[in-house]
Design a protein around this motif. Structure first.
Motif, short mmCIF file in Angstrom:
data_model
loop_
_atom_site.label_atom_id
_atom_site.label_comp_id
_atom_site.label_asym_id
_atom_site.label_seq_id
_atom_site.Cartn_x
_atom_site.Cartn_y
_atom_site.Cartn_z
N TYR A 94 -50.22 29.76 34.84
CA TYR A 94 -51.34 29.51 34.42
C TYR A 94 -51.27 28.05 33.75
O TYR A 94 -52.35 27.30 33.63
CB TYR A 94 -51.91 30.46 32.83
CG TYR A 94 -52.53 31.61 33.58
CD1 TYR A 94 -53.87 31.68 33.61
CD2 TYR A 94 -51.82 32.86 34.00
CE1 TYR A 94 -54.62 32.80 34.21
CE2 TYR A 94 -52.70 33.98 34.65
CZ TYR A 94 -54.05 34.04 34.39
OH TYR A 94 -54.53 34.93 34.90
N HIS A 95 -50.24 27.74 32.89
CA HIS A 95 -50.26 26.35 32.20
C HIS A 95 -49.98 25.23 33.20
O HIS A 95 -50.59 24.25 33.31
CB HIS A 95 -48.84 26.30 31.34
CG HIS A 95 -48.82 25.00 30.55
ND1 HIS A 95 -49.16 25.02 29.24
CD2 HIS A 95 -48.30 23.85 30.74
CE1 HIS A 95 -49.11 23.83 28.67
NE2 HIS A 95 -48.57 23.27 29.73
N ALA A 98 -53.42 24.84 34.88
CA ALA A 98 -54.25 24.08 33.81
C ALA A 98 -54.07 22.43 34.02
O ALA A 98 -54.70 21.74 34.19
CB ALA A 98 -54.33 24.52 32.56
N THR A 99 -52.67 22.30 34.18
CA THR A 99 -52.08 20.89 34.13
C THR A 99 -52.45 20.17 35.70
O THR A 99 -52.74 18.84 35.32
CB THR A 99 -50.73 20.90 33.92
OG1 THR A 99 -49.92 21.57 32.79
CG2 THR A 99 -49.99 19.68 34.11
N SER A 101 -55.05 20.92 37.09
CA SER A 101 -56.45 20.91 37.46
C SER A 101 -56.77 19.43 36.59
O SER A 101 -57.60 18.77 36.98
CB SER A 101 -57.20 21.86 36.48
OG SER A 101 -57.03 23.18 37.50
N ASP A 102 -55.97 19.27 35.57
CA ASP A 102 -56.38 18.04 34.68
C ASP A 102 -55.88 16.82 35.41
O ASP A 102 -56.55 15.75 35.53
CB ASP A 102 -55.40 18.21 33.25
CG ASP A 102 -55.66 16.95 32.63
OD1 ASP A 102 -56.77 16.87 32.06
OD2 ASP A 102 -54.69 16.16 32.22
N TYR A 105 -58.48 15.71 38.08
CA TYR A 105 -59.77 15.49 37.39
C TYR A 105 -60.58 14.26 37.66
O TYR A 105 -59.67 13.15 37.80
CB TYR A 105 -59.73 15.76 35.80
CG TYR A 105 -61.11 15.29 35.36
CD1 TYR A 105 -62.22 16.31 35.27
CD2 TYR A 105 -61.28 14.09 34.43
CE1 TYR A 105 -63.48 15.88 34.59
CE2 TYR A 105 -62.55 13.86 33.95
CZ TYR A 105 -63.68 14.64 33.88
OH TYR A 105 -64.77 14.42 33.48
N ILE A 238 -61.51 27.42 36.21
CA ILE A 238 -61.29 26.27 35.41
C ILE A 238 -62.16 24.87 35.55
O ILE A 238 -62.87 24.51 34.90
CB ILE A 238 -60.05 25.76 35.73
CG1 ILE A 238 -58.81 26.70 35.09
CG2 ILE A 238 -59.61 24.45 35.20
CD1 ILE A 238 -57.48 26.54 35.42
N ASP A 241 -65.71 25.80 34.31
CA ASP A 241 -65.72 25.45 33.01
C ASP A 241 -65.99 23.86 32.53
O ASP A 241 -66.48 23.35 31.68
CB ASP A 241 -64.73 26.02 32.13
CG ASP A 241 -64.60 27.48 31.82
OD1 ASP A 241 -65.77 28.11 32.07
OD2 ASP A 241 -63.42 28.23 31.65
#
Length: 267
Positions: A94-95, A98-99, A101-102, A105, A238, A241
């Motif tokens: 999960y972490h 998220a990383t 995805s960042d 961006y 993600i 959001d």
């Protein structure tokens, strides 16, 4: 060691945004607290080259792989039993999502998404399988802003909606792979009818992209994550959001409608 940080996990996360895609794979291996291997065996295990692992060490400020393993061993030893139970491969995945995805961006792409959503009243959401759950989340968020949203979750209904779509319709496609030939036909038909398209995908080579006004790239799954340890809609959720947060920031006037809907629900 050249670096003063004594926790390898903290050190890795502090450098996340500087890693290449290969280095992200190496980082994920250690964040998941997997077994200690020689550099050659690790290279085979995660399908990268030994020099890539050496470059990863250098990027962390370490002199070589031996120093990395020494720091890794210390960091593992310092973890309490409770902490090791919490930081499982699932939470690490999960972490990592998220990383990633960042890292993918793109502010302008998200702004373009929001502007098209803002200027369109009727939005169709196309998503097969797990993507339909993401569609429900999108509906819950944006119907509060006065949008009429319809989710289509099978190829037959998607094709029918494409046939009836027109210039007043915005179609948001959610698909990590974005290569289904039947969906592509539906996109082509909708485009002929004047509909506009947005795409959320993990596939940068998708044939859908050429037909879309804007594309946002979700994080792709690693081989381990793809086996099912992480819910498949997470990378899409993600991005939704992120879009929602940006939309609220860009179109503050629409928040009044959201507050009104909240008051109606409370009453």
């Amino acid at each position: 060691m050249a670096n003063e940080v004594n926790d390898l996990f903290l050190l890795i996360e502090s450098k996340r945004n500087d890693f290449t895609s290969v280095e992200q794979v190496i980082a994920d291996y250690f964040i998941a607290k997997r077994k200690i291997l020689s550099i050659s065996n690790l290279a085979k295990e995660i399908v990268v080259s030994a020099p890539s692992i050496t470059r990863f060490c250098k990027k962390l400020g370490l002199n070589n792989y031996k120093e990395l393993i020494f720091l890794y061993s210390l960091s593992l030893r310092d973890q309490t039993v409770d902490a090791s139970m919490i930081s499982t491969p699932v939470t690490a995945s999960y972490h990592a999502l998220a990383t990633r995805s960042d890292a993918s961006y793109r502010s302008q792409a998200v702004t373009n998404f929001c502007d098209l959503i803002h200027s369109t009243q009727i939005i169709l959401f196309w998503g097969l399988g797990f993507n339909s759950f993401a569609g429900q989340d999108f509906t819950f968020k944006f119907s509060r802003f006065g949008k009429f949203i319809q989710v289509y979750s099978d190829q037959h209904s998607i094709l029918l909606s494409a046939a009836s779509a027109g210039k007043d319709n915005l179609i948001l496609i959610s698909s990590l792979s974005a290569k289904d030939s039947n969906i592509l036909k539906a996109i082509q038909l909708g485009k002929e009818n004047g509909a506009q398209f947005l795409l959320i995908t993990a596939n940068e080579d998708s044939p859908f992209i050429d037909y879309c006004e804007e594309t946002i790239y979700a994080a792709s799954f690693s081989p381990d994550e793809a086996l099912g340890s992480v819910s498949p809609q997470v990378p899409i959720l993600i991005q939704l959001d992120i879009i929602y947060s940006k939309y609220v920031n860009l179109h503050k006037n629409s928040v009044d409608k959201w507050l009104l809907s909240e008051n109606i629900l409370k009453n």
